[in-house]
Structures are given as structure tokens and as C-alpha cells.
Design a protein around this motif. Structure first.
Motif, PDB file in Angstrom:
ATOM      1  N   ARG A  60       0.858  -1.174   0.000  1.00 21.11           N
ATOM      2  CA  ARG A  60       0.000   0.000   0.000  1.00 21.11           C
ATOM      3  C   ARG A  60       0.901   1.233   0.000  1.00 21.11           C
ATOM      4  O   ARG A  60       1.594   1.499   0.977  1.00 21.11           O
ATOM      5  CB  ARG A  60      -0.915  -0.014   1.221  1.00 21.11           C
ATOM      6  N   SER A  61       0.919   1.952  -1.107  1.00 21.52           N
ATOM      7  CA  SER A  61       1.806   3.100  -1.256  1.00 21.52           C
ATOM      8  C   SER A  61       1.211   4.322  -0.565  1.00 21.52           C
ATOM      9  O   SER A  61       0.133   4.788  -0.940  1.00 21.52           O
ATOM     10  CB  SER A  61       2.015   3.404  -2.749  1.00 21.52           C
ATOM     11  N   PRO A  62       1.874   4.852   0.459  1.00 21.56           N
ATOM     12  CA  PRO A  62       1.319   6.009   1.176  1.00 21.56           C
ATOM     13  C   PRO A  62       1.356   7.266   0.325  1.00 21.56           C
ATOM     14  O   PRO A  62       2.238   7.446  -0.509  1.00 21.56           O
ATOM     15  CB  PRO A  62       2.245   6.141   2.400  1.00 21.56           C
ATOM     16  N   SER A  63       0.392   8.138   0.543  1.00 28.44           N
ATOM     17  CA  SER A  63       0.334   9.397  -0.210  1.00 28.44           C
ATOM     18  C   SER A  63       0.805  10.580   0.618  1.00 28.44           C
ATOM     19  O   SER A  63       0.636  11.729   0.220  1.00 28.44           O
ATOM     20  CB  SER A  63      -1.094   9.650  -0.704  1.00 28.44           C
ATOM     21  N   THR A  64       1.388  10.299   1.780  1.00 35.37           N
ATOM     22  CA  THR A  64       1.951  11.355   2.617  1.00 35.37           C
ATOM     23  C   THR A  64       3.341  11.693   2.120  1.00 35.37           C
ATOM     24  O   THR A  64       4.212  10.827   2.038  1.00 35.37           O
ATOM     25  CB  THR A  64       2.025  10.906   4.086  1.00 35.37           C
ATOM     26  N   CYS A  65       3.565  12.952   1.787  1.00 40.92           N
ATOM     27  CA  CYS A  65       4.843  13.360   1.228  1.00 40.92           C
ATOM     28  C   CYS A  65       5.822  13.738   2.340  1.00 40.92           C
ATOM     29  O   CYS A  65       5.469  14.449   3.279  1.00 40.92           O
ATOM     30  CB  CYS A  65       4.652  14.540   0.276  1.00 40.92           C
ATOM     31  N   LEU A  66       7.042  13.233   2.217  1.00 40.39           N
ATOM     32  CA  LEU A  66       8.097  13.529   3.188  1.00 40.39           C
ATOM     33  C   LEU A  66       9.154  14.467   2.602  1.00 40.39           C
ATOM     34  O   LEU A  66      10.256  14.550   3.124  1.00 40.39           O
ATOM     35  CB  LEU A  66       8.757  12.223   3.650  1.00 40.39           C
ATOM     36  N   ASP A  67       8.803  15.156   1.534  1.00 38.63           N
ATOM     37  CA  ASP A  67       9.753  16.034   0.859  1.00 38.63           C
ATOM     38  C   ASP A  67      10.148  17.187   1.778  1.00 38.63           C
ATOM     39  O   ASP A  67       9.303  17.947   2.265  1.00 38.63           O
ATOM     40  CB  ASP A  67       9.116  16.572  -0.424  1.00 38.63           C
ATOM     41  N   PHE A  68      11.450  17.338   2.009  1.00 39.67           N
ATOM     42  CA  PHE A  68      11.954  18.350   2.939  1.00 39.67           C
ATOM     43  C   PHE A  68      11.594  19.762   2.495  1.00 39.67           C
ATOM     44  O   PHE A  68      11.068  20.563   3.272  1.00 39.67           O
ATOM     45  CB  PHE A  68      13.473  18.206   3.077  1.00 39.67           C
ATOM     46  N   GLN A  69      11.876  20.073   1.238  1.00 40.39           N
ATOM     47  CA  GLN A  69      11.644  21.439   0.770  1.00 40.39           C
ATOM     48  C   GLN A  69      10.168  21.796   0.804  1.00 40.39           C
ATOM     49  O   GLN A  69       9.790  22.915   1.174  1.00 40.39           O
ATOM     50  CB  GLN A  69      12.215  21.613  -0.641  1.00 40.39           C
ATOM     51  N   GLU A  70       9.329  20.857   0.417  1.00 36.92           N
ATOM     52  CA  GLU A  70       7.897  21.142   0.423  1.00 36.92           C
ATOM     53  C   GLU A  70       7.411  21.439   1.828  1.00 36.92           C
ATOM     54  O   GLU A  70       6.615  22.358   2.048  1.00 36.92           O
ATOM     55  CB  GLU A  70       7.130  19.951  -0.164  1.00 36.92           C
ATOM     56  N   HIS A  73       8.642  24.923   3.214  1.00 38.16           N
ATOM     57  CA  HIS A  73       7.941  26.031   2.574  1.00 38.16           C
ATOM     58  C   HIS A  73       6.494  26.107   3.058  1.00 38.16           C
ATOM     59  O   HIS A  73       5.962  27.214   3.256  1.00 38.16           O
ATOM     60  CB  HIS A  73       7.994  25.892   1.050  1.00 38.16           C
ATOM     61  N   GLU A  74       5.848  24.959   3.238  1.00 39.20           N
ATOM     62  CA  GLU A  74       4.479  24.970   3.740  1.00 39.20           C
ATOM     63  C   GLU A  74       4.399  25.566   5.147  1.00 39.20           C
ATOM     64  O   GLU A  74       3.423  26.211   5.504  1.00 39.20           O
ATOM     65  CB  GLU A  74       3.915  23.544   3.753  1.00 39.20           C
ATOM     66  N   MET A  75       5.440  25.336   5.950  1.00 34.72           N
ATOM     67  CA  MET A  75       5.448  25.856   7.322  1.00 34.72           C
ATOM     68  C   MET A  75       5.927  27.301   7.399  1.00 34.72           C
ATOM     69  O   MET A  75       6.008  27.869   8.490  1.00 34.72           O
ATOM     70  CB  MET A  75       6.326  24.971   8.207  1.00 34.72           C
ATOM     71  N   GLY A  76       6.247  27.879   6.243  1.00 35.23           N
ATOM     72  CA  GLY A  76       6.668  29.275   6.229  1.00 35.23           C
ATOM     73  C   GLY A  76       8.040  29.508   6.829  1.00 35.23           C
ATOM     74  O   GLY A  76       8.338  30.612   7.307  1.00 35.23           O
ATOM     75  N   LEU A  77       8.896  28.487   6.796  1.00 36.81           N
ATOM     76  CA  LEU A  77      10.232  28.607   7.380  1.00 36.81           C
ATOM     77  C   LEU A  77      11.250  29.172   6.399  1.00 36.81           C
ATOM     78  O   LEU A  77      12.397  29.396   6.766  1.00 36.81           O
ATOM     79  CB  LEU A  77      10.707  27.231   7.876  1.00 36.81           C
ATOM     80  N   VAL A  78      10.819  29.375   5.157  1.00 37.89           N
ATOM     81  CA  VAL A  78      11.702  29.916   4.134  1.00 37.89           C
ATOM     82  C   VAL A  78      11.103  31.211   3.615  1.00 37.89           C
ATOM     83  O   VAL A  78       9.921  31.260   3.273  1.00 37.89           O
ATOM     84  CB  VAL A  78      11.894  28.913   2.969  1.00 37.89           C
TER      85      VAL A  78
END
Length: 397
Positions: A60-70, A73-78
């Protein structure tokens, strides 16, 4: 050691060795409810295809992304640059592509932006692709892709029911747009689609033989029980992908297996399969090519499917290959216009037999087993170097 190669790698394995995958009885897994208004098409009763007999690999392939850059950026740290379009590496993959998650971190350390469009997360994605300029607006960010890499963006992973009109519509639109995006000449590509989309396993065998490599005797047939290339024992394997995804995120294994002609039915298979002669091999080589660099691993296993069904029993060690073989493999890679890929070969009586090249190759598991990071390091360095080279060239226009 048996003599068939793996199928074309078309979907990522989970992080870590393949043993981390779920092996579940497919019959016990929950299924999606089929809308009453859209009945399943009736199919004639026939013998179960050979490659579907006894296959119990399920992931079962999870759809949760572990991409560091994404994530940062989503957390507003950049701090976002509100001016010109941001040059970037654009990856077309899926959330479970750990090789690309690792690449994102490596590029971030080099100050290079990477963004992705994942097949299993593409629904309702704020996306605009400009046709009159090499620009993409993704999540309200204006981007200028410099290098595009399509790896595991498969339409079967788009989370829709393609038996419904809305699901078929969404899948068809994404198929058309992603195919176009992966072929645009406005930017450079890793393993350009125009070169690799027709690089099927049978074309590979023909080209490899033309470049002086030995290949197994091979036939394509819907009657494997009556076919014996080479006149002796044979292996049957898929002509397509080695993982089937009948429902988004649900991947079923389709692995090479010995062909027992005494038990194979005389009834035609529902689709053609590849039948290859069995070769008594000492072991298998997986040779990764990264631009003009080759990194080889010696793989010892008892049967073709063992890498998936019993990975702990597979031994992987770093290896070197003869210069003559290296020259032929690099020539083939240049002929096929691939920059990052993996060759699979057998060693038979001190000779090497070509099986296939996997363009959407995964390398982290082999590194994990061998205690090496050479392929990852080479890929990260090459992508970063190629990005910088292309960016500097465009700045000089």
C-alpha cells in the motif's frame, strides 16, 4: 541462480529494504465500492494468467509526502522571493518516491529549489502551466523549471475511479498534460521522454545485441506452454510493468517465474508474455549509470523474485566490471539518451548477459544492503551540477 531479470521498475518501493513492504493476501484487503450505476464489465471465464498465479506481494503506497523542501515552505520557514520566477528542478513522481525525497534535501543543502507534482496528490492542485513562456505557477508560487525529471508519475496512481465518468475525465486530462509537460523543449529533461517512452524491454534486447552484448533467447507469446526459446528450461515474465496498480495506491507484484511447461495450460493467455531461456548464472549485476559514471553491485539471490519476497536472503556487495563491458553499457546509455538508469545483467561462465535497463530505477535499497551511498552522491552531484550549468547558460543568453 535463475536467469530472468526483473520487470521494468515502474513504481517506488517504500523506504528501506523491500522487507519493509506489506505482504498481504490481496483477497483480504478492503476494496473500493464500485458505484451501482457503473457495473464492472463482464469477462469470459478463463485460466488465471501465469504471472498472476501464486503472487502474494502487495504494498500500500502512502500518499503522505516527506519532501523536505515542500514541508519547510508549507510551514513558512523559508522567506519567499516575491520578484522574478524562481529557477527550480521539477520532479513528476509520487509521494513514496524516497529517492526524490532524498534529492530534495541534497538540493536544499546546495541552495537549489526543487518542486514536485505527485500522481497520488495531484487532485485539486493549484497549478498553471504557461504555454507561451517556460513558467509554472504551483501553489501560488511562480517557478521557472530548468530541469524536469519524470520518474514514477503513473496515471494508475491518480486517486480516482477511472470506471466513472469523472474519474476517467480526470485521469485523461492528467495523462495528456503530464505527457506534454515531460516533452516540452522549453527546459531540459532527465531521461527525456521522447527517447525513453519507446524503450520497451524487447527494443532493449535488440539494441543490446547490436552493441555486442549477449542476450537470452527470447519469445513473445500468448501460449507460453508451447514455447521454449533455446530448447530447454525457460522463464516467463511480464512484457510490461512489474507492479500492477488496479486501485490507486494498491500495488501488486508481477514477478518473473520459472515456466513449468507440464503445468502450463494450452489455452492462450489473456495477453502476450515474454518467455526467455533459463541460464545457469553465478549471480546478477546491477550497474547504475549516472551521466558518464558507472556504479556496480553484485547481487546474489536464489530466484528472480527473491529481491521482493525474501529480501533478507539477498546479498548485495559493491563490484567492479571489466572495461570492455563498461564501454558497451555507456555506449548504450548514450544511444538511448538516458542519464540516470540501471542495467541488469547475469554473469554466466565469466561472461555477461544483458537483461534490461530500468530507467525509473531505485537505488537506495541496493545502497542500504551494500553499505554505500555512491549512487545517491553521484545523482545529487549530477542534478545539482546540471542545474547550475543550465542556469548559467541561460543567464548568458
Amino acid at each position: 541462480m535463475t536467469a530472468a531479470g526483473r520487470g521494468q521498475e515502474a513504481a517506488p518501493r517504500p523506504p528501506g529494504p523491500p522487507a519493509a513492504t506489506e505482504v498481504i493476501d490481496p483477497e483480504s484487503t478492503p476494496t473500493e465500492v464500485t458505484p451501482a450505476a457503473v457495473p464492472l464489465p463482464a469477462s469470459p471465464s478463463r485460466t488465471t494468467p501465469l504471472l498472476l498465479q501464486g503472487q502474494d506481494y502487495y504494498y500500500r503506497s502512502p500518499s503522505t509526502c516527506l519532501d523536505f523542501q515542500e514541508r519547510v515552505h508549507e510551514m513558512g520557514l523559508v522567506e519567499e522571493d516575491g520578484g522574478d520566477p524562481l529557477p527550480c528542478v521539477l520532479v513528476l513522481a509520487r509521494a513514496a518516491d524516497m529517492e526524490m525525497n532524498e534529492l530534495s534535501l541534497a538540493l536544499a543543502e546546495r541552495g537549489i529549489r526543487m518542486v514536485r507534482i505527485d500522481a497520488d496528490r495531484c487532485l485539486n492542485l493549484p497549478l498553471t502551466i504557461y504555454t507561451d513562456a517556460p513558467l509554472v505557477e504551483l501553489d501560488l508560487r511562480l517557478l521557472r523549471p530548468i530541469l524536469v525529471w519524470r520518474r514514477h508519475f503513473d496515471i494508475s496512481a491518480v486517486p480516482v475511479d477511472q470506471r466513472t465518468i469523472s474519474g476517467a475525465y480526470a485521469a485523461d486530462q492528467w495523462r495528456s498534460v503530464i505527457n506534454w509537460l515531460a516533452q516540452r523543449t522549453d527546459w531540459e529533461h532527465v531521461n527525456p521522454t521522447r527517447a525513453t517512452c519507446q524503450l520497451d524491454r524487447l527494443t532493449q534486447l535488440t539494441d543490446a545485441a547490436a552493441f555486442g552484448l549477449k542476450v537470452p533467447r527470447t519469445a513473445v507469446t500468448t501460449q507460453p506452454g508451447r514455447t521454449r526459446p533455446g530448447g530447454g528450461r525457460c522463464i516467463v515474465k511480464t512484457a510490461g510493468q512489474h507492479l500492477l496498480e488496479p486501485r490507486p495506491g494498491a500495488l501488486h507484484g508481477l514477478f518473473p517465474r520459472p515456466l513449468d511447461t507440464s503445468r502450463a495450460s494450452d489455452s492462450p493467455e489473456s495477453a502476450p508474455v515474454i518467455v526467455q531461456q533459463f541460464l545457469n548464472a553465478d549471480g546478477e549485476l546491477r550497474v547504475f549509470v549516472v551521466d558518464d559514471k558507472l556504479i556496480s553491485y553484485w547481487v546474489e539471490k536464489l530466484d528472480p523474485a527473491q529481491l521482493w519476497v525474501d529480501p533478507d536472503a539477498v546479498k548485495v556487495t559493491r563490484a567492479e566490471i571489466p572495461d570492455e563491458l563498461a564501454g558497451k553499457l555507456l555506449a548504450l546509455a548514450r544511444h538511448w539518451n538516458v542519464q540516470v538508469a540501471a542495467f541488469d545483467l547475469l554473469r554466466v561462465d565469466e561472461d555477461h548477459v544483458f537483461l534490461e535497463i530500468n530507467v525509473s530505477c531505485d537505488w537506495r535499497w541496493f545502497e542500504h544492503r551494500a553499505g554505500s551511498t555512491e549512487v545517491s552522491d553521484a545523482v545529487h552531484d549530477w542534478v545539482a551540477g546540471r542545474f547550475t550549468q543550465l542556469l548559467d547558460a541561460r543567464a548568458g543568453l
